[in-house]
Motif scaffolding. Structure first.
Motif, short mmCIF file in Angstrom:
data_model
loop_
_atom_site.label_atom_id
_atom_site.label_comp_id
_atom_site.label_asym_id
_atom_site.label_seq_id
_atom_site.Cartn_x
_atom_site.Cartn_y
_atom_site.Cartn_z
N SER A 1 -37.83 -29.30 -8.54
CA SER A 1 -37.01 -29.17 -9.74
C SER A 1 -36.63 -30.52 -10.32
N MET B 1 -31.70 -25.50 -12.95
CA MET B 1 -32.47 -25.24 -11.74
C MET B 1 -32.24 -26.36 -10.71
N ARG C 1 -38.43 -20.12 -9.16
CA ARG C 1 -37.97 -21.49 -8.95
C ARG C 1 -36.45 -21.56 -8.76
N ALA D 1 -34.14 -26.92 -16.94
CA ALA D 1 -34.55 -27.71 -15.78
C ALA D 1 -33.33 -28.29 -15.08
#
Length: 774
Positions: free
Chosen positions: A549, A592, A391, A589
């Motif tokens: 994301s 990302m 990711r 998170a």
């Protein structure tokens, strides 16, 4: 500007001409000295391409001295890469495997910041160059000597030839912003207890100057080390402090803000009994303490060694604020705002101390400053492991380019293409992060290469073996190539560079017009390989990854909002743990999403019809507000028992939190719809601050006001994010400075938080190109 470049040249041409002059002198001197002075053809080749790789085909940020320092550290790495390339190139399978591993590692270096990303392309070329014939490990010494000589000449050229002035260091930027915060705090101590418009504009300018997008790449604190993280943290806390000061509400009517004891004595003109009564109730002036801490921080960042008394005084003032008796809602909001100002100033002071002294600094228990006691290898491992997943756009780019380079090396080795180095060079320099951009780039590159090949073939056919002509023509052509190429685009760069390499190889060995044919064939092969892997590996670049994301970010944030409001309503014992539950997941998170957003900004618009534009910055702001707001509410500085909220206050907080979480989940579904989600979801109406903030319940506790204000800021973020066709304005996100409309600022002033007893400001995101929290 004086010197050899006239004033009428545009800035882009002047900058490119300076760089081209340094590259031409360093590469040309190394090439001619070793080839014609010492008859070392291999060494001359490595001297020439070493300088071109690290300066002509790479983008090293900073001034000449900064680039020279970076090159000094790069030289040993080049030795290792040349050695590996020389020994692994003997067999095709080992060369392909080495290209796969080394190519990934060098491309993945971009997680270390702009300096590492800028050097990656040049280092790739230093490994690619020895991976092709002649397969002669016996010439390793000459290869290393030639590359070292070329890089040494480049280092000297960077320092001495037309050096640019160094940019303003980030520490000085932060120091100036801290000085500005001190002036704002001083101004707020006297009537009318608000900042005039001119002071607010100055604060906005100082805060904006700390954004990563406004800081030259070489000065951005984007590294993984303790000092770099702390310096980025200093900038973030300083921006937060400026934002808190600009929205600080005035004291209630009839109330006089506390002043210093010395000032109270100077201004007092009362009887002895009245003076004794005033002295008994005297409280420290928190704004004066903030002013002194800001000045102390600025001195520390400028290399002075303050005694730290201002930091201690502010801690005491904050404790007095936290222990103050409850009052009216207006007084509670003013007290809460002062607590947040003090928290931001304390965080700024602590981070600046770590940025200057490193692990020797005095820091509180882990939490926001978890990195202060960590050693560099552990911090780098955290940064690398955080992005070692599918990711991460850094991981995706590294996989894409390493697979493309390995395939190019395999094809060049199996087909024994003449000058196979050019195949990998084309693959490396022409592959982009999206199919559309790769296709556009390769079309221009192939057109330029065809034109350059025709010119080179004509030149080789006409001049023949007259080496003197090539030797005289090479330096001016290099100067033109590296001046026009970066400015005019990839087509011009490929056309001119094709002629340059033809002149170089014509001096190394007898050449015919077929050399230009080989160049065109190799570029075509490398372009095709890059296009194939660009199509197979994440062909849409960061567009889809950004949607995914941000969706994950909002889902995790919604969970934290619900959990936090439930815990606040229930009350209970709070202990100083490292972070609130869910902190690590949301922080990852955020990293990302920020890295995907940074790449998305650098890419052209995707394929297909124009997408609905969204304010992605608002999503990042919401994530940061959720992250640090939950920490501030749930993680106290010391063990404390929080009583449960009353029935009305609990219902209001939980109801508002549920609405905010629902808005986050609906927005998440629109960002990344799943298989069972309607293609066109129902219109999203984000909960507005006025709709979610009910009237203050009578007798509400401090925790109620803190939570309501936190939810109000999240509602403002969702309003911006839910707007269709929202423009991604370059707003300052420094917790109140220009991040919202005037209406949003008034709403936050109405609901300014009563902070829990926690010395952490609510952080808003810096420019998403800086992922210092990972």
């Amino acid at each position: 500007m004086g010197g050899p470049f006239p004033r009428r040249l545009p800035p882009a041409y002047r900058a490119a001409a300076r760089r081209a002059l340094r590259v031409t002198i360093a590469a040309g001197t190394g090439f001619y000295v070793l080839l014609y002075g010492f008859d070392l053809a291999v060494g001359a080749t490595y001297a020439l391409f070493g300088a071109i790789a690290m300066a002509g085909l790479s983008h090293l940020p900073g001034s000449g001295r900064q680039r020279a320092m970076l090159l000094m550290g790069v030289v040993p790495v080049c030795w290792v890469l040349i050695t590996l390339g020389t020994y692994l190139s003997v067999r095709t399978w080992s060369a392909v495997l080495g290209m796969l591993v080394v190519g990934f590692a060098l491309a993945f270096m971009a997680v270390g910041g702009p300096r590492f990303a800028g050097a990656a392309t040049g280092l790739q070329l230093m490994y690619i160059l020895p991976s092709f014939p002649p397969y002669d490990p016996g010439s390793l010494g000459e290869r290393l000597a030639g590359a070292t000589f070329g890089l040494a000449l480049l280092i000297i050229a960077e320092i001495t030839l037309l050096p640019e002035p160094s940019a303003l260091p980030y520490r000085e930027r932060a120091a100036r912003a801290a000085d500005g915060a001190a002036r704002c705090a001083d101004r707020l101590r006297t009537a009318p207890y608000t900042l005039p418009e001119a002071a607010q504009r100055t604060a906005r300018a100082l805060s904006t100057g700390l954004r990563s997008s406004q800081v030259p790449e070489a000065e951005r604190p984007a590294g993984a080390g303790v000092r770099q993280r702390a310096l980025a943290h200093t900038g973030l806390a300083t921006r937060t402090l400026l934002g808190r000061l600009t929205v600080l509400p005035p004291p209630p009517q009839g109330a006089v803000p506390p002043t210093d004891e010395a000032e109270a004595e100077a201004e007092a003109d009362v009887g002895a009994a009245e003076g004794a009564r005033a002295g008994a109730t005297q409280r420290p002036d928190p704004l004066r303490a903030v002013m002194e801490v800001a000045r102390e921080t600025a001195d520390r960042l400028r290399g002075r060694v303050p005694d730290g008394r201002a930091h201690t005084a502010l801690q005491q003032a904050r404790q007095a604020l936290a222990a103050a008796e409850d009052g009216s809602p207006v007084a509670l909001r003013r007290n809460a705002a002062l607590l947040e100002v003090a928290d931001a100033a304390l965080a700024m002071s602590t981070a600046a101390d770590i940025a200057v002294r490193g692990r020797a600094a005095d820091v509180p228990a882990p939490g926001r400053f978890w990195y202060a006691r960590q050693r560099a290898p552990r911090l780098w491992w955290r940064r690398l492991s955080g992005h070692a997943a599918g990711r991460s756009v850094f991981f995706q780019n590294a996989v894409r380019i390493s697979l493309a380079l390995a395939a190019a090396r395999l094809i060049a080795g199996i087909d024994t293409l003449p000058h196979g180095f050019w195949v990998l060079l084309a693959t490396l320099t022409l592959t982009r992060t999206t199919v559309r951009e790769t296709r556009t780039t390769e079309r221009k590159a192939l057109t330029g290469t065809l034109v350059g090949a025709l010119v080179a073939a004509t030149l080789l056919a006409v001049v023949g073996t007259d080496i003197e002509v090539y030797a005289v023509a090479l330096p001016p052509l290099m100067l033109v190539t590296f001046t026009l190429g970066p400015v005019k685009g990839v087509g011009w760069a490929q056309a001119l560079f094709t002629v340059v390499v033809a002149l170089v190889f014509a001096q190394l060995a007898p050449a015919t017009w077929q050399l230009a044919e080989f160049r065109l064939l190799d570029v075509l092969t490398g372009s095709a390989i890059g296009a194939v892997f660009g199509l197979l590996a994440w062909p849409r670049g960061a567009h889809d990854e950004l949607r995914r994301s941000v969706a994950v970010l909002l889902r995790i944030a919604a969970e934290i909002v619900v959990a936090t409001t439930a815990q606040i309503a229930a009350g209970g014992r709070r202990v100083p743990v490292v972070t609130a539950p869910g902190h690590r997941s949301l922080q990852h998170a955020l990293v990302m999403a920020e890295s995907a957003y940074a790449q998305y900004q650098s890419e052209p618009q995707g394929l297909g019809p124009p997408q609905v534009r969204r304010d992605w910055q608002a999503a990042l702001i919401a994530g940061h507000h959720t992250l640090w707001g939950a920490d501030r509410l749930l993680v106290p500085a010391e063990p404390v028992v929080i009583p449960p909220l009353g029935r009305e206050a609990s219902e209001s907080v939980i109801r508002t939190g549920d609405r905010i979480a629902a808005g986050m989940l609906l927005t998440s579904a629109r960002m990344d719809p799943t298989g069972d989600t309607a293609e066109t979801p129902a219109p999203l109406h984000a909960p507005t601050t006025s709709a979610t903030m009910a009237a203050d319940p009578p007798g509400a506790a401090r925790a109620y006001y803190a939570t309501v204000s936190w939810l109000a800021s999240l509602a403002t973020d969702l309003e911006r994010l839910a707007a269709e066709n929202a423009t991604e304005a370059e707003t300052d996100t420094g917790s109140g400075i220009g991040s919202d409309s005037k209406q949003g600022q008034r709403q936050r002033q109405r609901a300014t938080t009563v902070a829990a007893s926690r010395a952490h400001p609510a952080s808003a995101p810096d420019d998403p190109r800086s992922t210092h929290e990972q």
